[in-house]
Design an enzyme around this catalytic site. Structure first.
Site, PDB file in Angstrom:
ATOM      1  N   GLY A  54       6.176  -6.699  -0.485  1.00  0.00           N
ATOM      2  CA  GLY A  54       5.450  -6.578   0.780  1.00  0.00           C
ATOM      3  C   GLY A  54       6.345  -6.965   1.934  1.00  0.00           C
ATOM      4  N   CYS A 109      10.088   1.533   1.623  1.00  0.00           N
ATOM      5  CA  CYS A 109      10.890   0.347   1.950  1.00  0.00           C
ATOM      6  C   CYS A 109      12.368   0.687   2.029  1.00  0.00           C
ATOM      7  CB  CYS A 109      10.645  -0.756   0.941  1.00  0.00           C
ATOM      8  SG  CYS A 109      10.966  -0.254  -0.750  1.00  0.00           S
ATOM      9  N   GLU A 122      10.370  -8.698  -3.079  1.00  0.00           N
ATOM     10  CA  GLU A 122      10.923  -7.402  -2.654  1.00  0.00           C
ATOM     11  C   GLU A 122      10.334  -7.136  -1.283  1.00  0.00           C
ATOM     12  OE1 GLU A 122      13.102  -5.871  -4.497  1.00  0.00           O
ATOM     13  OE2 GLU A 122      12.836  -6.863  -6.420  1.00  0.00           O
ATOM     14  N   LEU A 123      11.141  -7.292  -0.243  1.00  0.00           N
ATOM     15  CA  LEU A 123      10.595  -7.310   1.119  1.00  0.00           C
ATOM     16  C   LEU A 123      11.050  -6.106   1.935  1.00  0.00           C
ATOM     17  CD1 LEU A 123      11.122 -11.147   1.648  1.00  0.00           C
ATOM     18  CD2 LEU A 123       9.171  -9.946   0.623  1.00  0.00           C
ATOM     19  N   TRP A 152       0.801  -1.223   0.000  1.00  0.00           N
ATOM     20  CA  TRP A 152       0.000   0.000   0.000  1.00  0.00           C
ATOM     21  C   TRP A 152       0.836   1.277   0.000  1.00  0.00           C
ATOM     22  CZ3 TRP A 152       1.953   1.962   4.369  1.00  0.00           C
ATOM     23  CH2 TRP A 152       2.298   1.071   5.395  1.00  0.00           C
ATOM     24  N   GLU A 195      11.737  -3.367  11.456  1.00  0.00           N
ATOM     25  CA  GLU A 195      11.325  -2.355  10.478  1.00  0.00           C
ATOM     26  C   GLU A 195      10.260  -1.455  11.129  1.00  0.00           C
ATOM     27  OE1 GLU A 195       8.981  -3.573   6.995  1.00  0.00           O
ATOM     28  OE2 GLU A 195      10.313  -2.342   5.784  1.00  0.00           O
TER      29      GLU A 195
HETATM   30  P1  NAD Z   1       1.966  -7.156   3.344  1.00  0.00           P
HETATM   31  O1  NAD Z   1       2.963  -8.246   3.271  1.00  0.00           O
HETATM   32  O2  NAD Z   1       1.061  -7.107   4.513  1.00  0.00           O
HETATM   33  O3  NAD Z   1       1.004  -7.190   2.052  1.00  0.00           O
HETATM   34  C1  NAD Z   1       1.524  -7.118   0.755  1.00  0.00           C
HETATM   35  C2  NAD Z   1       0.539  -7.791  -0.181  1.00  0.00           C
HETATM   36  O4  NAD Z   1       0.436  -9.164   0.148  1.00  0.00           O
HETATM   37  C3  NAD Z   1      -0.877  -7.236  -0.129  1.00  0.00           C
HETATM   38  O5  NAD Z   1      -1.373  -7.119  -1.433  1.00  0.00           O
HETATM   39  C4  NAD Z   1      -1.624  -8.283   0.650  1.00  0.00           C
HETATM   40  O6  NAD Z   1      -2.997  -8.356   0.354  1.00  0.00           O
HETATM   41  C5  NAD Z   1      -0.930  -9.546   0.207  1.00  0.00           C
HETATM   42  N1  NAD Z   1      -1.076 -10.671   1.129  1.00  0.00           N
HETATM   43  C6  NAD Z   1      -1.464 -10.648   2.423  1.00  0.00           C
HETATM   44  N2  NAD Z   1      -1.472 -11.897   2.921  1.00  0.00           N
HETATM   45  C7  NAD Z   1      -1.076 -12.720   1.921  1.00  0.00           C
HETATM   46  C8  NAD Z   1      -0.868 -14.119   1.829  1.00  0.00           C
HETATM   47  N3  NAD Z   1      -1.094 -14.941   2.866  1.00  0.00           N
HETATM   48  N4  NAD Z   1      -0.433 -14.615   0.650  1.00  0.00           N
HETATM   49  C9  NAD Z   1      -0.187 -13.810  -0.399  1.00  0.00           C
HETATM   50  N5  NAD Z   1      -0.373 -12.468  -0.356  1.00  0.00           N
HETATM   51  C10 NAD Z   1      -0.811 -11.942   0.792  1.00  0.00           C
HETATM   52  O7  NAD Z   1       2.791  -5.818   3.168  1.00  0.00           O
HETATM   53  P2  NAD Z   1       2.237  -4.340   3.278  1.00  0.00           P
HETATM   54  O8  NAD Z   1       1.934  -4.079   4.716  1.00  0.00           O
HETATM   55  O9  NAD Z   1       1.181  -4.120   2.274  1.00  0.00           O
HETATM   56  O10 NAD Z   1       3.511  -3.497   2.815  1.00  0.00           O
HETATM   57  C11 NAD Z   1       4.504  -3.079   3.680  1.00  0.00           C
HETATM   58  C12 NAD Z   1       5.734  -3.936   3.543  1.00  0.00           C
HETATM   59  O11 NAD Z   1       6.167  -3.956   2.184  1.00  0.00           O
HETATM   60  C13 NAD Z   1       6.917  -3.413   4.328  1.00  0.00           C
HETATM   61  O12 NAD Z   1       7.558  -4.478   4.974  1.00  0.00           O
HETATM   62  C14 NAD Z   1       7.829  -2.820   3.261  1.00  0.00           C
HETATM   63  O13 NAD Z   1       9.170  -2.755   3.609  1.00  0.00           O
HETATM   64  C15 NAD Z   1       7.573  -3.743   2.129  1.00  0.00           C
HETATM   65  N6  NAD Z   1       7.943  -3.118   0.868  1.00  0.00           N
HETATM   66  C16 NAD Z   1       9.049  -3.581   0.202  1.00  0.00           C
HETATM   67  C17 NAD Z   1       9.455  -2.973  -0.981  1.00  0.00           C
HETATM   68  C18 NAD Z   1      10.674  -3.435  -1.742  1.00  0.00           C
HETATM   69  O14 NAD Z   1      10.810  -3.088  -2.908  1.00  0.00           O
HETATM   70  N7  NAD Z   1      11.578  -4.199  -1.156  1.00  0.00           N
HETATM   71  C19 NAD Z   1       8.721  -1.895  -1.477  1.00  0.00           C
HETATM   72  C20 NAD Z   1       7.621  -1.447  -0.760  1.00  0.00           C
HETATM   73  C21 NAD Z   1       7.234  -2.080   0.407  1.00  0.00           C
END
Ligand code: NAD
Length: 527
Positions: free
Chosen positions: A236, A292, A258-259, A162, A390
């Site tokens: 995510g 991130c 990408e975490l 998001w 984080e």
């Molecule tokens: P999140 O992991 O909660 O969700 C990410 C996506 O995964 C959402 O679309 C969500 O609906 C989906 N999801 C949720 N549960 C799932 C499951 N069991 N199986 C498959 N998909 C599922 O992450 P968030 O809170 O939306 O985003 C924040 C995180 O993203 C932070 O940790 C941030 O560092 C990371 N992030 C990383 C990068 C990068 O390029 N490395 C960029 C932006 C954000």
């Protein structure tokens, strides 16, 4: 920090449920909220497993024709998308702002990125995916033309977060599409609206082939997408990344992940402190710290620590927080995810309770919505949660270190390895430090800027991910490689190593291999 201005909560009735494909919902729905006040913007239909399978099947059906039109054909549609974004930029910025709570200046970054990225990928894609001629290392095999051919996987699934809803979904779809894939995006359920609008425009206004599609929902929808696609890119959290990789293992679907990160910044005693302070404030607080690759912890050499901390506090005090509409009158917006506000609060309280000094901020904003004040914390130590987990919020912890050696040791003392920054008086010294940091990137005397150099790979080490976006690897990951050998000369009816075997033939082959493999004339001839 100037006082926050929050809009009144609205009780506007949500519109009828919409979804990415404009179909009736079969698996329920969810509300999308305005983070600035918590009110509902729209209700979005959840795609059931069957609907996800159907959407993937439609994408799969459209993909061969998309691949067949070649780079030039695909370029045309991508450029139409670019022009549509240019014509609709203000409206997209407003939508983005509404669902994320970003300030206007941060919302505009998303369209800027897509415009630049479309041009980059349509220009560079054909070069990066051109056939590669390989000269065989064995001279005898040079009678063949050997080459690597990059062929699209077919259907690429993108699951996105998001914090940058468009950059991290449509932005990643661009190289996948240019490479000849169809793409199905599952945006975050907190912020799907701008992505849905872009996919609608692609389909209905631009009239492009149906190779860019959206499915909506949470974990179940995402799981069904993983099951159906040929390649999966996830952006995510680390926690969800592990779940995604396990699920993809069931179908042996390749993934890139990408975490999260805990990006360190090192400031040396001879750095330009004003630049370092301005960079820390922006790199730590842009997008309310929900980046991130944002600055998550700062290590400052002891002789300049007090001055750095004073200047940083003074800088952050000038920042305005609020909902600025299209006026560009605030630097810090709301936070997008309510649970993330809890995480930020908890980390700051943990630091405070462990003896750190909160110099500014350190609490939630007043009124409805998801607000957390921009915060600077001094005198932290490496054991505190705010230095280990984080944070993903508007919080900058600063720690005093004895010297650069200690700074590098602390910077690397993390399970993450996404990004980093070094501020040093001499850029060459900055580079020496950068080369010792265990992370996917390091910006010397700058922050975040690597993301805009689209030729550079962007990805994390350790628990920050697998694979990279951007650069050659960033588009090639969306392709299978096919190794081709094609004869250049007329060929004999058979080859010496084919059937039938005989001692005479095998003896000749052995002598040949000995000649080629051994070094020194006597050894080659076996005498
Ligand atoms: P999140 O992991 O909660 O969700 C990410 C996506 O995964 C959402 O679309 C969500 O609906 C989906 N999801 C949720 N549960 C799932 C499951 N069991 N199986 C498959 N998909 C599922 O992450 P968030 O809170 O939306 O985003 C924040 C995180 O993203 C932070 O940790 C941030 O560092 C990371 N992030 C990383 C990068 C990068 O390029 N490395 C960029 C932006 C954000």
């Amino acid at each position: 920090m100037e006082s926050a201005t929050h809009p009144e909560a609205t009780n506007e009735a949500p519109e009828t449920a919409i979804d990415g494909e404009g179909r009736f919902a079969a698996a329920g729905s969810f509300d999308v909220h305005r983070p600035v006040d918590g009110s509902v913007i729209r209700t979005v239909a959840i795609d059931s497993e069957a609907q996800v399978a159907e959407t993937v099947a439609r994408a799969r059906a459209a993909q061969p024709a998309w691949e067949a039109i070649g780079f030039d054909g695909r370029r045309r549609w991508m450029e139409e998308l670019r022009d549509w974004i240019l014509d609709n930029q203000d409206r997209l910025d407003s939508m983005m702002q509404e669902e994320t709570g970003k300030v206007r200046a941060d919302a505009t970054l998303e369209a800027f990125y897509c415009l630049d990225a479309i041009n980059y990928w349509v220009d560079q894609g054909p070069k990066l995916l051109a056939d590669e001629i390989v000269t065989p290392h064995v001279p005898l095999l040079r009678a063949k033309r050997s080459k690597i051919v990059y062929r699209p996987f077919g259907v690429v699934g993108l699951i996105s977060p998001w914090n940058f809803p468009v950059v991290l979904s449509v932005g990643d779809a661009l190289p996948a599409l240019v490479a000849g894939n169809a793409v199905v995006i599952k945006p975050s359920e907190l912020t799907p609206l701008t992505v849905i609008e872009l996919a609608r425009a692609w389909r209905e206004e631009i009239g492009a082939p149906e190779v860019l599609r959206v499915v909506n929902g949470g974990a179940e929808t995402a799981g069904a997408l993983i099951d159906g696609v040929d390649y999966l890119q996830f952006t995510g959290s680390e926690r969800t990344g592990r779940i995604v990789m396990k699920r993809a293992a069931e179908t042996l679907t390749p993934v890139s992940l990408e975490l999260g990160g805990k990006d360190p910044m090192i400031v040396t005693r001879d750095a330009d402190l004003d630049r370092a302070v301005n960079a820390t404030a922006w790199g730590g607080l842009v997008n309310s710290g929900q980046v991130c690759i944002g600055i998550e912890r700062v290590y400052v050499e002891e002789p300049v620590y007090d001055e750095f901390v004073d200047k940083l506090r003074a800088k952050v005090k000038t920042l305005r927080q609020g909902a600025d509409g299209d006026t560009y009158t605030a630097e810090i917006g709301a936070m997008t995810s309510p649970p993330q506000v809890e995480i930020v609060s908890e980390q700051v309280e943990d630091a405070r309770a462990s003896g750190a000094r909160v110099l500014i901020g350190g609490k939630r904003g007043d009124g409805p919505g998801d607000w957390y004040e921009p915060t600077v914390i001094a005198d932290v130590d490496q054991s505190m949660k705010v230095m280990r987990e984080e944070t993903f919020g508007p919080v900058i912890p600063v720690m005093k270190v004895a010297d650069v050696e200690q700074a590098i040791e602390f910077a690397n003392d993390t399970r993450y390895g996404l990004g980093s920054s070094v501020f040093a008086g001499d850029p060459a010294e900055g580079e020496r430090i950068a080369r010792r940091i265990e992370a996917g990137h390091c910006n010397v005397n700058d922050v975040l800027v690597n993301y805009n150099v689209l030729g550079l790979p962007m990805g994390g080490w350790k628990s920050s991910g697998i694979g990279v976006r951007h650069g050659a690897q960033g588009i090639r990951r969306f392709c299978r490689t096919e190794a081709l050998t094609v004869p250049r000369l007329p060929q004999a009816k058979s080859e010496p190593i084919w059937f039938p075997y005989s001692a005479r033939k095998r003896g000749a082959v052995r002598r040949l291999y000995r000649f080629l493999s051994a070094r020194g004339i006597r050894n080659r001839l076996g005498i």
